[in-house]
Design an enzyme around this catalytic site. Sequence first.
Site, PDB file in Angstrom:
ATOM      1  N   GLY A  28       0.826  -1.210   0.000  1.00  0.00           N
ATOM      2  CA  GLY A  28       0.000   0.000   0.000  1.00  0.00           C
ATOM      3  C   GLY A  28       0.852   1.249   0.000  1.00  0.00           C
ATOM      4  N   ASN A  29       0.302   2.330  -0.501  1.00  0.00           N
ATOM      5  CA  ASN A  29       1.044   3.597  -0.554  1.00  0.00           C
ATOM      6  C   ASN A  29       0.081   4.776  -0.616  1.00  0.00           C
ATOM      7  OD1 ASN A  29       0.792   3.042  -3.644  1.00  0.00           O
ATOM      8  ND2 ASN A  29       2.238   1.525  -2.905  1.00  0.00           N
ATOM      9  N   GLY A  46       9.166  -0.234   0.031  1.00  0.00           N
ATOM     10  CA  GLY A  46       9.745  -1.319   0.823  1.00  0.00           C
ATOM     11  C   GLY A  46      10.248  -0.975   2.207  1.00  0.00           C
ATOM     12  N   SER A  76       6.899   2.104  -5.932  1.00  0.00           N
ATOM     13  CA  SER A  76       6.891   1.692  -7.348  1.00  0.00           C
ATOM     14  C   SER A  76       5.567   2.059  -8.020  1.00  0.00           C
ATOM     15  CB  SER A  76       7.126   0.185  -7.443  1.00  0.00           C
ATOM     16  OG  SER A  76       6.146  -0.487  -6.681  1.00  0.00           O
ATOM     17  N   GLU A  77       4.559   2.432  -7.214  1.00  0.00           N
ATOM     18  CA  GLU A  77       3.257   2.799  -7.783  1.00  0.00           C
ATOM     19  C   GLU A  77       3.136   4.295  -8.084  1.00  0.00           C
ATOM     20  OE1 GLU A  77       1.331   0.745  -8.981  1.00  0.00           O
ATOM     21  OE2 GLU A  77       1.303  -1.101  -7.805  1.00  0.00           O
ATOM     22  N   HIS A  98      -4.115  -2.892  -0.183  1.00  0.00           N
ATOM     23  CA  HIS A  98      -4.387  -4.281  -0.545  1.00  0.00           C
ATOM     24  C   HIS A  98      -5.368  -4.863   0.472  1.00  0.00           C
ATOM     25  CE1 HIS A  98      -0.102  -4.703  -2.522  1.00  0.00           C
ATOM     26  NE2 HIS A  98      -0.821  -3.742  -3.069  1.00  0.00           N
ATOM     27  N   HIS A 159      -5.131  -7.606  -6.890  1.00  0.00           N
ATOM     28  CA  HIS A 159      -4.173  -6.625  -6.384  1.00  0.00           C
ATOM     29  C   HIS A 159      -4.738  -5.818  -5.204  1.00  0.00           C
ATOM     30  CE1 HIS A 159      -1.006  -3.318  -7.463  1.00  0.00           C
ATOM     31  NE2 HIS A 159      -1.063  -3.584  -6.177  1.00  0.00           N
TER      32      HIS A 159
HETATM   33 ZN   LIG Z   1      -0.204  -2.582  -4.593  1.00  0.00          ZN
END
Ligand SMILES: [Zn+2]
Length: 215
Positions: A28-29, A46, A76-77, A98, A159
Amino acid sequence: MKYENIRQQVLDAILDAVDLGLIHGTSGNIAVRDPEEPVVAITPSGIPYKTMNLEQIAIVDLKTGKWMDGKYKPSSEVPMHLACMRARKDVTATVHTHGMFATIAAMEKFGELKAITPPQAEFVPVGIVPFTMPGSDEVADRVVKALGEKGRAVLIKNHGMFCCGKDIKAAMAATIYTEEMAQTNYYARLADVFEPMPQEAVDAMQALIAADQAV
Ligand SMILES: [Zn+2]
């Protein structure tokens, strides 16, 4: 520190999301756009959230996605968060989780999510995006298309979920109530008592919210 205000908003929201059980581990972000400059604060990739500090929140360029500041590289999103903010001038905050029930609801056979309580009504209809590689421009494009001009939440198959709002409070509300909607839909269907709000009641709630926001 530069961009301290938006970094603080991201940090507070990610800790809330962990406390609420919406985010586990490093999945998640969350991203928040600066009110004046075309830059965005976003959670790093991470790094465990519970011990995170302001310096570790990454700063990226809204137009290019380039990493400008922060101790660790951005999530990365980044493409998904920035694509939403570029497409929607009304959006300044985005949340990707998620969550368990949203992930279950993103499977084709689950059926369309329906509002069961008034707070959930603000976030329907919830679009669904087929599985696409995480972090890709393709998933970013699909999420933006599924959100359309007014959407607040979309499910991403195999996802999770992506939500947006005019500020971080609104983006978090979309996340909390869409996950809750998926959970109540799941249990109501399992108990074979599924009775969502009638469409007229959903329309009335949405009209009330729109009138309130126009004031
Ligand atoms: Zn994700």
